[in-house]
Design a protein around this motif. Structure first.
Motif, PDB file in Angstrom:
ATOM      1  N   HIS A  97       0.839  -1.197   0.000  1.00  0.00           N
ATOM      2  CA  HIS A  97       0.000   0.000   0.000  1.00  0.00           C
ATOM      3  C   HIS A  97       0.870   1.242   0.000  1.00  0.00           C
ATOM      4  O   HIS A  97       1.958   1.230   0.584  1.00  0.00           O
ATOM      5  CB  HIS A  97      -0.896   0.024   1.237  1.00  0.00           C
ATOM      6  CG  HIS A  97      -2.049  -0.915   1.158  1.00  0.00           C
ATOM      7  ND1 HIS A  97      -2.950  -0.894   0.139  1.00  0.00           N
ATOM      8  CD2 HIS A  97      -2.431  -1.933   1.982  1.00  0.00           C
ATOM      9  CE1 HIS A  97      -3.854  -1.838   0.330  1.00  0.00           C
ATOM     10  NE2 HIS A  97      -3.550  -2.496   1.443  1.00  0.00           N
ATOM     11  N   PRO A  98       0.383   2.322  -0.617  1.00  0.00           N
ATOM     12  CA  PRO A  98       1.142   3.569  -0.571  1.00  0.00           C
ATOM     13  C   PRO A  98       0.933   4.284   0.760  1.00  0.00           C
ATOM     14  O   PRO A  98      -0.047   4.068   1.443  1.00  0.00           O
ATOM     15  CB  PRO A  98       0.545   4.384  -1.718  1.00  0.00           C
ATOM     16  CG  PRO A  98      -0.860   3.892  -1.816  1.00  0.00           C
ATOM     17  CD  PRO A  98      -0.837   2.451  -1.419  1.00  0.00           C
ATOM     18  N   GLY A  99       1.866   5.143   1.100  1.00  0.00           N
ATOM     19  CA  GLY A  99       1.755   5.914   2.328  1.00  0.00           C
ATOM     20  C   GLY A  99       2.783   7.023   2.322  1.00  0.00           C
ATOM     21  O   GLY A  99       3.413   7.294   1.300  1.00  0.00           O
ATOM     22  N   LYS A 158       6.684  10.142  -0.537  1.00  0.00           N
ATOM     23  CA  LYS A 158       5.890   8.921  -0.692  1.00  0.00           C
ATOM     24  C   LYS A 158       6.721   7.710  -0.299  1.00  0.00           C
ATOM     25  O   LYS A 158       7.928   7.645  -0.526  1.00  0.00           O
ATOM     26  CB  LYS A 158       5.426   8.786  -2.144  1.00  0.00           C
ATOM     27  CG  LYS A 158       4.408   9.862  -2.531  1.00  0.00           C
ATOM     28  CD  LYS A 158       3.018   9.481  -2.062  1.00  0.00           C
ATOM     29  CE  LYS A 158       1.995  10.555  -2.373  1.00  0.00           C
ATOM     30  NZ  LYS A 158       1.935  11.578  -1.310  1.00  0.00           N
ATOM     31  N   GLN A 159       6.045   6.742   0.254  1.00  0.00           N
ATOM     32  CA  GLN A 159       6.723   5.526   0.708  1.00  0.00           C
ATOM     33  C   GLN A 159       5.735   4.383   0.611  1.00  0.00           C
ATOM     34  O   GLN A 159       4.578   4.528   1.020  1.00  0.00           O
ATOM     35  CB  GLN A 159       7.174   5.724   2.166  1.00  0.00           C
ATOM     36  CG  GLN A 159       7.630   4.483   2.885  1.00  0.00           C
ATOM     37  CD  GLN A 159       9.102   4.237   2.695  1.00  0.00           C
ATOM     38  OE1 GLN A 159       9.902   5.113   2.955  1.00  0.00           O
ATOM     39  NE2 GLN A 159       9.456   3.057   2.236  1.00  0.00           N
ATOM     40  N   LEU A 164      14.231   0.467   0.787  1.00  0.00           N
ATOM     41  CA  LEU A 164      15.114   1.635   0.803  1.00  0.00           C
ATOM     42  C   LEU A 164      14.748   2.618  -0.295  1.00  0.00           C
ATOM     43  O   LEU A 164      14.776   3.827  -0.114  1.00  0.00           O
ATOM     44  CB  LEU A 164      16.558   1.186   0.583  1.00  0.00           C
ATOM     45  CG  LEU A 164      17.426   0.946   1.798  1.00  0.00           C
ATOM     46  CD1 LEU A 164      18.840   0.681   1.347  1.00  0.00           C
ATOM     47  CD2 LEU A 164      17.389   2.119   2.735  1.00  0.00           C
ATOM     48  N   SER A 165      14.365   2.075  -1.472  1.00  0.00           N
ATOM     49  CA  SER A 165      14.058   2.940  -2.603  1.00  0.00           C
ATOM     50  C   SER A 165      12.648   3.507  -2.516  1.00  0.00           C
ATOM     51  O   SER A 165      12.191   4.157  -3.443  1.00  0.00           O
ATOM     52  CB  SER A 165      14.190   2.149  -3.898  1.00  0.00           C
ATOM     53  OG  SER A 165      13.238   1.113  -3.910  1.00  0.00           O
ATOM     54  N   ALA A 166      11.923   3.204  -1.426  1.00  0.00           N
ATOM     55  CA  ALA A 166      10.563   3.680  -1.170  1.00  0.00           C
ATOM     56  C   ALA A 166       9.511   2.953  -2.001  1.00  0.00           C
ATOM     57  O   ALA A 166       8.328   3.199  -1.840  1.00  0.00           O
ATOM     58  CB  ALA A 166      10.424   5.194  -1.364  1.00  0.00           C
ATOM     59  N   PHE A 201       6.709  -9.926  -4.373  1.00  0.00           N
ATOM     60  CA  PHE A 201       5.918  -8.797  -3.893  1.00  0.00           C
ATOM     61  C   PHE A 201       4.819  -8.507  -4.906  1.00  0.00           C
ATOM     62  O   PHE A 201       5.067  -8.527  -6.118  1.00  0.00           O
ATOM     63  CB  PHE A 201       6.806  -7.557  -3.733  1.00  0.00           C
ATOM     64  CG  PHE A 201       7.759  -7.680  -2.587  1.00  0.00           C
ATOM     65  CD1 PHE A 201       7.328  -7.510  -1.279  1.00  0.00           C
ATOM     66  CD2 PHE A 201       9.098  -7.976  -2.814  1.00  0.00           C
ATOM     67  CE1 PHE A 201       8.206  -7.620  -0.224  1.00  0.00           C
ATOM     68  CE2 PHE A 201       9.983  -8.092  -1.756  1.00  0.00           C
ATOM     69  CZ  PHE A 201       9.532  -7.918  -0.459  1.00  0.00           C
ATOM     70  N   PRO A 202       3.604  -8.228  -4.451  1.00  0.00           N
ATOM     71  CA  PRO A 202       2.513  -7.928  -5.385  1.00  0.00           C
ATOM     72  C   PRO A 202       2.618  -6.506  -5.922  1.00  0.00           C
ATOM     73  O   PRO A 202       3.434  -5.714  -5.466  1.00  0.00           O
ATOM     74  CB  PRO A 202       1.265  -8.099  -4.516  1.00  0.00           C
ATOM     75  CG  PRO A 202       1.725  -7.750  -3.148  1.00  0.00           C
ATOM     76  CD  PRO A 202       3.158  -8.185  -3.062  1.00  0.00           C
ATOM     77  N   GLU A 203       1.743  -6.221  -6.876  1.00  0.00           N
ATOM     78  CA  GLU A 203       1.652  -4.851  -7.390  1.00  0.00           C
ATOM     79  C   GLU A 203       1.091  -3.946  -6.310  1.00  0.00           C
ATOM     80  O   GLU A 203       0.412  -4.392  -5.387  1.00  0.00           O
ATOM     81  CB  GLU A 203       0.723  -4.815  -8.604  1.00  0.00           C
ATOM     82  CG  GLU A 203       1.294  -5.483  -9.854  1.00  0.00           C
ATOM     83  CD  GLU A 203       2.501  -4.732 -10.386  1.00  0.00           C
ATOM     84  OE1 GLU A 203       2.403  -3.502 -10.526  1.00  0.00           O
ATOM     85  OE2 GLU A 203       3.541  -5.380 -10.633  1.00  0.00           O
ATOM     86  N   LEU A 204       1.377  -2.667  -6.451  1.00  0.00           N
ATOM     87  CA  LEU A 204       0.870  -1.671  -5.511  1.00  0.00           C
ATOM     88  C   LEU A 204      -0.644  -1.628  -5.562  1.00  0.00           C
ATOM     89  O   LEU A 204      -1.238  -1.573  -6.639  1.00  0.00           O
ATOM     90  CB  LEU A 204       1.453  -0.310  -5.869  1.00  0.00           C
ATOM     91  CG  LEU A 204       1.056   0.861  -4.989  1.00  0.00           C
ATOM     92  CD1 LEU A 204       1.655   0.706  -3.617  1.00  0.00           C
ATOM     93  CD2 LEU A 204       1.517   2.160  -5.617  1.00  0.00           C
TER      94      LEU A 204
END
Lengths: 197, 189
Positions: free
Chosen positions: A49-51, A60-61, A151-153, A190-193
């Protein structure tokens, strides 16, 4: 020669060397216990999830959310990537790690992955302190306690990660030892955002 | 009260006092040498530390002794317990590694003393704390190898409480030091 001072001195010196010898013997004895318990660990799915970053509110992270289920008996197979939880299933009985010099176990579930630039990452997402032998049969359902971020967000184009359950045996006196109780058989992608709502 | 001691001191003479002072200093010097030698072998500035806070409870309590090593050729792993010192902070902190990121450097253009000296980023957390140590880093985003004093390898409970007691009650420290010094001076053998 036989003053009170000399007697106190001798007695305390003798006592302290006895205590030291006893402590050394106890510390060495725990090296003789070589239990290496194993369980299974399977990851069902992950949600990204974005945050916002913690320190810089406008940065953004992306955060990964991991739901896992460490339980007795059932062994979940890896489910479709679309499912939005990670199920980690294992039944490690860690009670053999408890000997007379074990103060506590520190269990931790960590994700390990190396990105395409060669940066190796290890992130602890869950931990538990086990203080009694009766609690050492690990059976729980939970989600990651600590934020899982890259690390790359962003988790886009990040190679699949391995998940493992490790333990740190902490003694009453002596050397701290480490071990691994379970590991996912294959790395989990890892899944898509996903956007919120 | 001290008349007897003063009398023995006068009887033993100035040379005896000098000899005892020399003995005392050689004991101090050899202790210091052992401490620094241990530091060389383990590659840390302080191979033995005393736990000062309860942030690693129930594993480590105030006054427990920890034995550290800091091997130059080993990376730190998640789950390791480290002792780190942030520049500007006055006391070292004992916390567990939560995240490691190997092969990244923050600042470019700095010459590293060792190949692995600067390319690992760490995040730590106390077992008894709810969140990680970011607030303790005084503006740093990550811990680097240069901030790490060592990795905890061995544990001995309670013994370090003596130093905490001496710090909390300075009178105790002066009494102990004064008593030892006096004993060293008036001892005959």
């Amino acid at each position: 020669m036989h003053t009170i001072y000399a007697r106190i001195n001798n007695t305390s010196a003798f006592l302290s060397s006895c205590v030291t010898a006893l402590l050394v013997a106890i510390a060495l004895s725990s090296l003789a216990f070589t239990a290496d318990p194993k369980g299974q660990l399977a990851v069902a799915s992950i949600q990204v999830h974005p945050g916002n970053a913690r320190r810089y509110a406008n940065k953004k992270q992306e955060f990964a959310f991991v739901n896992f289920n460490v339980s007795a008996g059932t062994h979940l197979v890896m489910s479709a990537r679309a499912v939005s939880h990670v199920h980690a299933c294992s039944k490690p009985d860690l009670s053999p790690l408890f000997n007379w010099n074990t103060k506590q176990l520190f269990l931790y579930l960590s994700a390990e992955y190396t990105d395409k630039k060669g940066v190796a990452n290890e992130v602890v997402i869950w931990d538990r302190i086990v203080r009694r032998k009766e609690d050492a049969l690990i059976s729980t359902t939970g989600r990651n306690k600590y934020v899982f971020r890259e690390l790359s967000a962003s988790f886009r184009n990040i190679p699949p990660a391995n998940y493992s359950l490790k333990y740190n045996v902490m003694p009453y006196v002596g050397v701290l030892t480490y071990g691994e109780a379970a590991r996912t058989p294959q790395p989990v992608a890892f899944p898509e955002l996903q956007s919120l709502s | 009260m001290f008349a007897d001691e003063l009398k023995t001191l006068r009887r033993l003479g100035f040379r005896h006092v000098l000899l005892q002072v020399l003995n005392f200093m050689s004991v101090l010097a050899s202790g210091f040498m052992m401490w620094k030698g241990l530091g060389l072998v383990t590659n840390t500035e302080s191979p033995i530390v005393v736990v000062l806070s309860g942030s690693m409870e129930p594993a480590f309590h105030r006054g427990d002794l920890l034995f550290l090593t800091n091997p130059l050729d080993q990376r730190y792993q998640a789950g390791d317990i480290t002792v780190y010192k942030i520049p500007g902070a006055d006391i070292p902190i004992v916390h567990r590694v939560l995240e490691t990121h190997d092969g990244v450097t923050i600042k470019k253009g700095r010459i590293a003393a060792s190949r692995i000296a600067h390319d690992q980023l760490l995040l730590t957390k106390g077992d008894n704390n709810y969140i990680d140590d970011l607030e303790l880093y005084q503006g740093l985003e990550w811990l680097e190898r240069q901030h790490i004093v060592g990795k905890v390898r061995g544990f001995l409970p309670y013994v370090g409480y003596v130093t905490i007691a001496m710090n909390d009650f300075p009178q105790l420290k002066y009494a102990l030091l004064g008593g030892l010094g006096l004993l060293a001076l008036v001892q005959r053998e």
